[in-house]
Enzyme design. Structure first.
Site, short mmCIF file in Angstrom:
data_model
loop_
_atom_site.label_atom_id
_atom_site.label_comp_id
_atom_site.label_asym_id
_atom_site.label_seq_id
_atom_site.Cartn_x
_atom_site.Cartn_y
_atom_site.Cartn_z
N ASP A 111 -4.83 81.78 50.44
CA ASP A 111 -5.27 82.54 51.62
C ASP A 111 -6.57 83.25 51.30
O ASP A 111 -6.82 83.59 50.14
CB ASP A 111 -4.25 83.63 51.99
CG ASP A 111 -2.90 83.06 52.35
OD1 ASP A 111 -2.83 81.88 52.72
OD2 ASP A 111 -1.92 83.83 52.24
N1 URA Z 1 1.43 82.12 49.32
C1 URA Z 1 0.76 82.94 50.12
O1 URA Z 1 1.34 83.65 50.92
N2 URA Z 1 -0.58 82.93 50.05
C2 URA Z 1 -1.27 82.17 49.19
O2 URA Z 1 -2.49 82.22 49.17
C3 URA Z 1 -0.55 81.34 48.34
C4 URA Z 1 0.81 81.32 48.42
#
Ligand code: URA
Length: 246
Positions: A111
């Site tokens: 993310d």
């Molecule tokens: N899980 C999440 O919530 N975000 C990420 O970036 C990776 C795994």
């Protein structure tokens, strides 16, 4: 197997790939521990094409510089999108690979607010398999949450939590540290669903304040600083290959 005269002697290719001295590589060959394109080679002097031969020592893939393959670990800072371009002009992974001659792929995504380890490579088959859920490569995350983590949260997460898109189980969960209301927890899972760690922890009552990926399969973020990139070691590459049956 390439047996062309114009190839490079196997012990030389192995030594150049950092397996050991040429003498040590000859001993590995004599001991039947070296495989080229699926066949064990026990005789000295066999010539291979280092750009194309699939060479394994004790079943672990050896990568040669001649193959032109790049394997990199980046510590993605928060605010960077995990794509090679961003229509909104935000910082992206492209900013970190600018000027490199290979066409690199990122292995999966983090993310925009998540920090930590992201692998980049131009080895398409490896990238594809590492990102594919069927290979179940484990990822480890460090999450900061607030409040008090109840005793049975770990049990709940391991047993499975129902999210919008189905049940998710973690491989392990533990509380690492607590400073006042701030708690650092470690979550290990082999899921690749979007926002999965944030959604899971929210579902068990602990919305994530900060999220860092510390491991991708056998590769550790270690002390790589945010925004910095390093080449993977040949042992790390071999372990990644092994993790996805290549
Ligand atoms: N899980 C999440 O919530 N975000 C990420 O970036 C990776 C795994």
């Amino acid at each position: 197997m390439a047996e062309a005269r114009e190839g490079v002697r196997l012990q030389k290719v192995l030594a150049a790939a950092g397996v050991g001295s040429r003498r040590a590589c000859e001993e590995l060959i004599a001991a039947g521990r070296v495989e080229v394109d699926g066949r064990t080679v026990r005789t000295q002097g066999v010539r291979v094409d280092p750009a194309t031969a699939v060479i394994k020592v004790d079943g672990m893939r050896v990568t040669t510089a001649e193959a032109g393959l790049a394997y990199l670990a980046l510590n993605k800072p928060p605010g960077v999108v995990s794509t090679m371009t961003d229509p909104e002009g935000r910082p992206s992974l492209a900013d970190y690979v600018e000027g490199r001659k290979e066409r690199l792929f990122h292995v999966g995504r983090l993310d925009v607010d998540t920090e930590g380890l992201i692998l980049l490579t131009n080895d398409g088959e490896l990238a594809h398999r590492l990102a594919h859920p069927s290979y179940g490569v484990q990822k480890t995350y460090l999450a900061e949450v607030h409040g008090t983590v109840a005793r049975d949260v770990g049990r709940q997460l391991r047993a499975g939590v129902e999210l919008d898109d189905g049940l998710v189980k973690v491989d392990s969960f533990r509380v690492l540290d607590r400073v006042g209301r701030r708690i650092m927890v470690e979550v290990v899972l082999h899921e690749g669903r979007k926002h999965v760690v944030r959604r899971l922890l929210k579902e068990v009552g602990h919305p994530v304040q900060r999220l860092i990926r510390t491991h991708f399969g056998p590769v550790a973020l270690g002390d790589l600083r945010p925004g910095k990139m390093r080449p993977l070691t040949s042992a790390e590459v071999a372990q990644l290959y092994q993790a996805v049956d290549l």
